[in-house]
Scaffold this active site. Structure first.
Site, PDB file in Angstrom:
ATOM      1  N   CYS A   2       0.855  -1.067  -0.104  1.00 18.39           N
ATOM      2  CA  CYS A   2       0.091  -0.058   0.017  1.00 18.39           C
ATOM      3  C   CYS A   2       1.025   1.162  -0.015  1.00 18.39           C
ATOM      4  O   CYS A   2       1.587   1.551   1.160  1.00 18.39           O
ATOM      5  CB  CYS A   2      -0.965  -0.220   1.249  1.00 18.39           C
ATOM      6  SG  CYS A   2      -1.997   1.500   1.309  1.00 18.39           S
ATOM      7  N   GLU A 116      -3.997   0.647  -5.932  1.00 15.78           N
ATOM      8  CA  GLU A 116      -3.125  -0.412  -6.276  1.00 15.78           C
ATOM      9  C   GLU A 116      -2.880  -0.470  -7.703  1.00 15.78           C
ATOM     10  O   GLU A 116      -4.030  -0.362  -8.428  1.00 15.78           O
ATOM     11  CB  GLU A 116      -3.556  -1.809  -5.680  1.00 15.78           C
ATOM     12  CG  GLU A 116      -2.599  -2.826  -5.742  1.00 15.78           C
ATOM     13  CD  GLU A 116      -1.224  -2.724  -5.124  1.00 15.78           C
ATOM     14  OE1 GLU A 116      -0.341  -1.985  -5.441  1.00 15.78           O
ATOM     15  OE2 GLU A 116      -1.379  -2.520  -3.526  1.00 15.78           O
TER      16      GLU A 116
END
Length: 412
Positions: A2, A116
């Site tokens: 992340c 992402e």
């Protein structure tokens, strides 16, 4: 992993999202907080942690920098926030940078969503992941403090990641540890033991997550605003494989017409002439080879023609021989010319009508061998000059009906 997120919450929303509303809250360095749609390591982000001061029931909303800088880092080193912005849940109990933080340095990080990237060959397509109902995502995190050479104390944090859930494994193999309810947030924040870590630090398998593609422009840190989370449509040709590209190219290729080979036509004459094949003119080399190949046939035909001409010329040779002998006799015996008789026959035994008589009363003068040889040699030379091989006759065509000497002797 992340590495990017959206954090546009108000200060009160952080405590509410962590299910800690109603507990005493103290704010620390919140003036550094700037909401953003494109948060990255090095940004100041509010986190919720236990308050060490007081009775231990309160919490602190502390604005820290994303990207852990361990406390044992040398004071003269420059802080690198991209080095430890994530910590793998499988190794936090092994690495010294994280192991010592588990008992008392836990915190909660709240994002409205995170980004992402999906790898597709040489390009990457970002996706925005969030809750369907719009509530904030709460991540498990660890924090630490570091004192620089100037004496400034810097608080930093790292987000713990785990393997991706079954619904997001197509996108990436890692995802942040999401604490989706009050029980999980309280356990992470208040329990100092590491016994329940495996139950907490696991993939989020609930079905209330959603995602969609967003603009690749948000990959730049300078790109910010609502356009970062605006959904886009991914073109089909952008996600095709290289094999599909060549298959489409072959299908759209225009087929070139095939040229028909010229057919050789065979024609025959009505007069019974052998069939001739119409062909293109041959090169001089080809004609030369054909002429050389046909020469033995012409020589054999010429030889047979000469053999057929030998029989009519036999009488002529005998006649000429007799005339030469008579001329010699006239020089030596002019008075006995009429008394000589000479008869010549052809190869078939027929009398050709050429005769000369010698009177029996006239005495015959004998000649020696040398004198006769001279006459014979002159006759042979004369015969060779007159009977050399005739020139090649033109081959007789189908329309040539003129009679020849062969047809004359054939009738006789």
């Amino acid at each position: 992993m992340c590495g990017r997120g959206r954090c546009t919450l108000r200060p009160d929303d952080f405590v509410r999202a962590s299910h800690l509303n109603g507990r005493p809250t103290r704010h620390l360095n919140m003036d550094r907080y700037r909401s953003s749609y494109n948060v990255a390591p090095g940004f100041n982000v509010p986190v919720v942690r236990q308050d060490d001061e007081g009775d231990g029931n309160g919490v602190v909303l502390h604005c820290m920098k994303w990207g852990l800088v361990p406390s044992f880092t040398k004071k003269n080193e420059k802080a690198d926030h991209f080095k430890m912005f994530n910590a793998r849940s499988e190794s936090i109990r092994e690495k010294a940078s994280f192991r010592r933080l588990i008992p008392k340095n836990r915190c909660l990080v709240s994002f409205e969503g995170f980004y992402e990237w999906k790898k597709d060959g040489s390009r990457k397509q970002p996706y925005y992941i969030h809750f369907k109902d719009g509530r904030p995502l709460v991540f498990a995190a660890l924090f630490d403090s570091w004192k620089s050479s100037e004496g400034e104390v810097l608080y930093t944090f790292t987000i713990i990641t785990t393997k991706s859930s079954s619904s997001l494994e197509w996108l990436h193999d890692r995802m942040p540890v999401i604490l989706g309810n009050k029980e999980s947030t309280d356990c992470w924040l208040n329990d100092s033991s590491s016994a329940n870590l495996d139950k907490l630090l696991k993939p989020y398998e609930e079905t209330d997550l959603a995602w969609y593609p967003v603009t690749p422009a948000m990959g730049k840190l300078s790109f910010d605003g609502p356009d970062c989370i605006k959904e886009i449509k991914v073109k089909m040709e952008e996600t095709k494989t290289i094999s599909q590209f060549f298959l489409k190219k072959d299908a759209c290729a225009i087929k070139e017409p095939k040229l028909e080979e010229p057919q050789i036509k065979v024609e025959s004459d009505e007069a019974g002439v052998p069939e001739r094949v119409k062909e293109e003119p041959e090169s001089p080399l080809t004609l030369g080879k054909a002429r050389f190949k046909d020469e033995p046939i012409e020589d054999s035909q010429q030889k047979s023609a000469i053999e057929k001409q030998e029989s009519p010329t036999t009488c002529e040779n005998a006649r000429m021989k007799g005339e030469l002998l008579e001329q010699e006799n006239e020089k030596k015996e002019p008075g006995n010319q009429d008394d000589c008789q000479y008869t010549t026959e052809n190869d078939d035994g027929d009398n050709m009508g050429c005769k000369s008589s010698i009177s029996p009363n006239t005495p015959h003068e004998k000649r020696d061998h040398a004198q006769f040889s001279v006459h014979t040699n002159q006759f042979a030379k004369e015969s060779e000059r007159q009977h050399t091989s005739p020139a090649k006759k033109r081959s007789k065509g189908a329309d040539d009906k003129q009679p020849t000497i062969f047809s004359y002797f054939g009738r006789s």
